[in-house]
Each structure stands twice: as structure tokens, then as C-alpha cells.
Design an enzyme around this catalytic site. Structure first.
Site: not given
Ligand SMILES: *Cc1c(COP(=O)(O)O)cnc(C)c1O
Length: 386
Positions: A180, A208, A239
């Protein structure tokens, strides 16, 4: 009598001294990547809305129709009465999209990971975790009470040694698929081969990659062409999918077990059905609007060509996450503020989100950006870097 608040004041002052105080800008309106924030117009390079779907009319319409049909709240946990026809259809559609037998929908990625890891391993088991994994995987590992082995980032050789040495009853490897804060992709095919050799499970977090990588945006596992009954695939839906939530997909008995045992699934109110309807529309848009991924790929190439002469390290990343390594917290913060003064919002990411000494600007690109937006960013980065 001591002041009961003094210890918090002291702790907050220590954060301020280390340039670690965070504040929340107030977003007043959104038009693609162009936001109004605290009364000013800014061009945002900070969201994970990689395909620009959060305001897509098909998603908004689906949510509106979902709200008319089901209301705005699910009323109970999915195992009581919160699991609607919309949730049921979404799970089937997600499983088909990623090419796995079954899927289970969670309220968020954080909630999913803190439920999944402890449902898969417990005391006496072993879990192997990449050093740069997301915080919620780390928290899931802690909650599991399994013996935790952290291996250096993407270091398949060390992982092989650790797996070979383990005598645990059950072994689980957990890794981000796309990291991330760095944007690089884990060597999932190699890791999966190791897991098969050592009778271990692999859980990948594709927060991602889902929607962005792979044929039709089917995610990093599809991108790398990996398949295995030992693969548990998790992805977030807040996302690239533009709304909120997450899902896990895998072999039917594993997913059934997770539904029976993941505490964060069982003991949480279901996500409103209107969100599930928005996500069903998102899956169709991800599949059908391939031009969004093509456009994003052009923007990534454009940015990378433009940053080659900057004094900051720009590690290789082929994804929408493009970090510019600055190093110090204060310097990263100053760069962020200088960009902000030029109407650009690029977040400075500091410890503990990234390791000490690796504070960075994290540029995230989106299909909502234009070529002109990226050109403006490149010019401002050169200006700020001096
Ligand atoms: C953003 C993220 C999460 C968390 O997901 P949310 O739906 O925002 O709670 C989990 N793992 C990774 C790698 C992330 O980047």
C-alpha cells in the site's frame, strides 16, 4: 490531586514535537479528483479511488434504488437477518468475477482481516507475514495468537527457510498483493509454490490490485495467473470499486468456515444493502469499462517519465501507487505543504505507517485524472524539489 488529562497532553505534545500530529482536512465537495477542501480548490493525488468510480452514475443509481428497496440500514448481523438478496447476489458475482468458488462480503477491509487471520490460525499454529504488510493484517496476526514470523519484504528465500523449519500444525502465509505504501507487487506465484510444498495456506490482501490489475480488473491473482486450493483471496471494495466493504474468496469449505468463525463477520451489523447494490454495479463497470485501466496506465507512464530527474528516489512501481521517498518526517511534511500551497494534495506518509527514515510523498493516480492534471503535478514537484 493530579490533572487526569496531563498524561494525554504530554503524549500529544511528544507527537507534535516529532512532526507526527495528524489532522483531517474537511472535504466539502468532490468532482473527480478536483475537491473543495477547507474552502479551497485542490487537485487530489491522495485517494484510492483508482478508477474514479466513487461518483459513477451507475453506482449512485444502484445505491439509490437499493435504498428505496431495502432502506439505509441492514438492521442486524448477516447471520441474524442482515443478509439481503443484494448481499447474496453480490457474493455470487464477486466469486464469479475473481474465478473462485465462493465469496463472503465484509463491512471493510480492516474488519475482514482482523476476522480472517484468527479464523484461519490460532494458538499452536504459525503465521508468516511480510514485513511491509498492512496494519490490519498485523492486527489480525496479533489477534490470532498464532506464532508470528515476520519475513523481510518479498524475501521468498527467507520465507522458504522459515516454512521448512516450522513444525506447526497449520501454517499460514499472509501478504499484501500490492503493497500500500510502495506500490510493488508480491511474488505470489513463488510464495504459492512454497505454500504447496510445505502444506501452508496463503492469504493475499489485494486491496490495491482488485479492479486495477489483471484481465478485466479481476485482481492480482488473475494478473499473475495463480490458482490453488491453498489460496485465500481478500480484496477491499472502498478503493478501485469506489464504495465500501471487502470480500474474501476461496474454496467453498474455507469460506463456509470463515462465515461460521470470523468474529468480525458474526458480531457486526451487516453493511447496508444499498452499498451491496452499488458494489454489484461496480463489478459490472470494472469489467466493462476497460478504458479506465488503459487511461490509468498512460497516466502512470506519464508521471514516471516526469519524475526521473527529481532528487527523490522513485522506486519502481507499475501500479497507481507511486511513492517519492524523501526520508525525514519534517522534510516530507514541508514538501506536502509546498504542494498544497500550489493547489495540489499529495499526502506525506510518515512513521508508523512506513518505517523510520522513509517518510515519503505517496502519489496515487486515478482514472479520474487527466493528462493535464498529471503534467501539473510533475511541474509542481520539480518546483518544490528546487
Ligand atoms: C486499505 C487497506 C485495507 C483496509 O481496507 P478498508 O476497506 O479501507 O478497511 C486492508 N489492506 C490493505 C493492504 C489496504 O491498503
Amino acid at each position: 490531586m493530579t490533572d487526569p488529562l496531563a498524561e494525554f497532553d504530554t503524549a500529544l505534545n511528544a507527537l507534535a514535537r516529532d512532526h507526527l500530529i495528524r489532522r483531517r482536512p474537511v472535504v466539502e465537495s468532490v468532482d473527480g479528483a478536483h475537491l473543495r477542501v477547507d474552502g479551497e480548490a485542490v487537485l487530489a493525488f491522495c485517494t484510492n479511488d483508482y478508477l474514479g468510480l466513487s461518483r459513477h452514475p451507475a453506482l449512485v443509481d444502484a445505491a439509490t434504488r437499493g435504498a428505496a428497496l431495502y432502506g439505509v440500514g441492514a438492521g442486524a448481523s448477516p447471520l441474524v437477518s442482515g443478509h439481503s438478496a443484494a448481499h447474496e447476489a453480490l457474493e455470487a458475482e464477486l466469486a464469479a468475477f475473481v474465478g473462485m468458488p465462493r465469496a463472503l462480503f465484509f463491512g471493510s477491509g480492516y474488519v475482514a482481516n482482523v476476522g480472517l487471520v484468527p479464523a484461519l490460525v490460532g494458538r499452536g499454529d504459525a503465521v508468516f507475514s511480510d514485513a511491509l504488510n498492512h496494519a490490519c493484517l498485523i492486527d489480525g496476526v496479533r489477534l490470532s495468537r498464532a506464532d508470528a514470523h515476520v519475513y523481510p519484504h518479498n524475501d521468498v528465500e527467507t520465507l522458504a527457510t522459515l516454512l521448512a523449519a516450522s513444525t506447526a500444525r497449520r501454517k499460514l502465509v499472509v501478504t499484501d498483493a500490492v503493497f500500500s505504501m510502495d506500490g510493488d507487487i508480491a511474488p505470489i506465484a513463488e510464495i504459492l509454490r512454497l505454500c504447496e510444498r510445505h502444506d501452508a495456506w496463503l492469504m493475499v490482501d489485494d486491496a490495491h490490485g482488485f479492479g486495477v490489475l489483471g484481465p478485466d480488473g479481476r485482481g492480482t491473482a488473475a494478473h499473475l495467473g495463480v490458482r490453488s486450493p491453498r489460496l485465500v483471496y481478500m480484496a477491499t471494495l472502498g478503493k478501485a470499486a469506489g464504495s465500501a466493504g471487502a470480500f474474501v474468496a476461496g474454496p467453498a469449505p474455507v469460506v463456509e468456515w470463515l462465515m461460521q468463525r470470523a468474529r468480525s463477520y458474526i458480531f457486526a451489523t451487516a453493511t447496508p444493502a444499498m452499498v451491496a447494490e452499488a458494489l454489484r454495479a461496480a463489478v459490472r463497470v470494472i469489467r466493462d469499462e476497460g478504458w479506465r485501466r488503459d487511461h490509468l496506465a498512460r497516466l502512470i507512464a506519464h508521471l514516471r517519465a516526469g519524475t526521473a530527474a527529481l532528487p527523490w528516489d522513485h522506486p519502481p512501481s507499475t501500479t497507481a501507487i507511486q511513492p517519492l521517498l524523501i526520508g525525514g518526517n519534517a522534510e516530507a511534511l514541508a514538501a506536502m505543504q509546498a504542494l498544497r500551497a500550489r493547489g495540489l494534495w499529495v499526502p506525506a506518509i510518515r512513521p508508523p505507517t512506513v518505517p523510520d527514515g522513509t517518510a515519503r510523498l505517496r502519489v496515487s493516480l486515478s482514472a479520474a485524472h487527466s493528462e493535464a492534471d498529471v503534467a501539473r503535478l510533475v511541474a509542481a514537484l520539480h518546483d518544490v524539489a528546487g
